[in-house]
Design an enzyme around this catalytic site. Structure first.
Site, short mmCIF file in Angstrom:
data_model
loop_
_atom_site.label_atom_id
_atom_site.label_comp_id
_atom_site.label_asym_id
_atom_site.label_seq_id
_atom_site.Cartn_x
_atom_site.Cartn_y
_atom_site.Cartn_z
N GLU A 1 36.72 39.21 35.44
CA GLU A 1 37.23 39.94 35.24
C GLU A 1 36.69 41.49 35.78
OE1 GLU A 1 40.98 39.52 32.91
OE2 GLU A 1 42.06 40.69 34.37
N LYS B 1 46.88 40.64 40.36
CA LYS B 1 47.39 39.87 38.64
C LYS B 1 49.01 40.23 39.01
CE LYS B 1 45.75 39.47 34.21
NZ LYS B 1 44.58 40.24 33.34
N CYS C 1 42.37 35.67 34.94
CA CYS C 1 43.11 36.13 33.82
C CYS C 1 44.17 35.33 32.83
CB CYS C 1 42.50 37.18 32.88
SG CYS C 1 41.73 37.14 31.32
#
Lengths: 283, 283
Positions: A40, A113, A150
């Site tokens: 990331e 995300k 993540c």
């Protein structure tokens, strides 16, 4: 599908970081990789450690300079590349975005995300607008990729929605680490929990899964590495330590269907009884 | 909350099995247990190994004879008991039902297994109507219990719905085992996956979790035991082997809230983006 993860530390010099990314992609391709998964926000230090308005200057369009670099390398080395970019979508609308470059260099798609953390040392809600791409896999020459990012990895909902949309593998660019003020036992529990919850997604969905995390200490955060690849029963296929490394695994592409025949969870989901999953709390 | 699991083999004699249950409850209480978790369908052999109409004769009402026995022992020993009954609800409507007896013997509630498996040796779809209780925790003197049953343990949706309804612990009476025709590696993957996916639910929801499984070989199924209790970071607190045993753990009741403060997944769920979890497949 041979998959290679490039786990590295990040310096303050973006060119040096992208050089590490390039070298990782080249090494992966030389090793026969079909797909390279990067960590990331691989272009620089993890800036979310504090809230600073000037850090928004690091954001860039997608497609844009970083995707162009990644696209060139994907085409040169003939591998699919999954990267991570701090995306500037509009003034005041920034995202933590995973990007996919197909092996001919084509921009195959992006995932913004969805789940945004905010805890000491990870002030992401300041920077990242929650993604609105939904949970849509991205088609490439090597398969349909369920790309998440993540914090998404703690949410079974995200993995499930990708699986229901036909994802053939779950992929997580990641930046996670220890709080140095935690004792060894707490740190060990956190690392093990991070691996376990993701192995759980692999199992619940009958899919292989890979997570690529950074290493190194940055401004109080000690990123724990431990990038890994597991198979559709959660079985560990490859796992890194806390050093820079290029890690490969070759999940059997026929295995997920076999596993889903033995454990047909998708057959037995009680879709008539799940509506309240869309509630905040059932009180 | 001290929790004790009674893991045992089952003979064809219901009285002998209930005797084992009684002795386990007595032993648990003597050891200070607040709650005793029994295995799935503990009154007898796992009859779902084949489809036989006469096996429905084993079903009984709830409340009924077994709950009355369990209720008496719960009151006598002052412990909450989570048991498992083949429930006859009506002619042609039978359920695999978990029952909860409070520590004063009161019938606190039931949960009817929602996810029904059907694979060789586990012909449960023949016997069990899918539960319609929904995923509602059961309140007792020792807390709000998220009681689920066996195959439910592979479904993150079930654990999540219990957590969202305020469950303080996840509990799974279970009957799962090896297929003797699988090789050792496959058997090891299956056992590890069964533990891992449940530890994943504990982590994703910040809740302790206990699963109580049977042992012994019955008609080709080799039940693998390995009952366990883990904490809200998936950390193993107690785990049995494949022998009969009474297993205890004492999860820290203050820990879940601490864990959820550090990892506030319930805060960050994207409830605006989950509606398609109620679809069979997103095609």
């Amino acid at each position: 599908m041979k998959i290679t993860l490039v786990q590295h530390a990040c310096s303050a010099d973006p060119e040096a970081n992208l050089g590490r990314v390039h070298d990782g992609i080249a090494e992966a391709a030389a090793g026969g990789a079909d797909l390279v998964l990067l960590q990331e926000l691989h272009n620089g230090p993890y800036f979310c450690v504090r809230e600073e308005v000037r850090a928004f200057d690091l954001a860039e369009p997608v497609p844009g300079p970083t995707t162009e670099r990644l696209s060139g390398w994907a085409a040169r080395y003939g591998v699919v590349v999954v990267g991570s970019v701090f995306e500037r979508r509009a003034a005041g609308v920034y995202h933590n975005t995973a990007v996919v470059l197909d092996r001919d260099g084509r921009f195959a798609g992006r995932y913004r995300k969805a789940h945004i953390p905010d805890d000491p040392g990870y002030s992401e809600k300041f920077y990242f607008t929650p993604g609105d791409t939904g949970f849509e896999p991205i088609d490439t020459a090597v398969g349909r990729l369920g790309v998440l990012v993540c914090w998404d990895q703690w949410f079974p909902e995200a993995a499930r929605l990708m699986a229901l949309a036909g994802a053939e593998i779950l992929l997580y660019p990641t930046a996670i680490g220890f709080d140095p003020s935690d004792d060894d036992a707490e740190q060990a529990r956190q690392l093990d929990a991070w691996i376990t919850v993701q192995r759980g997604h692999a199992i619940a969905n009958g899919l292989p899964l890979a997570a690529c995390n950074r290493v190194g200490t940055e401004d109080g955060n000690h990123f724990w590495g431990n990038s890994f690849v597991c198979g559709p029963q959660g079985e560990m296929l490859a796992r890194a330590g806390a050093q820079e490394t290029v890690l490969s695994a070759d999940p059997d592409s026929a295995r997920p269907e076999q596993v889903r025949r033995v454990w047909p969870f998708l057959r037995d989901r009680r879709i008539d009884a799940y509506v309240e999953l869309a509630r905040r709390f059932r009180d």
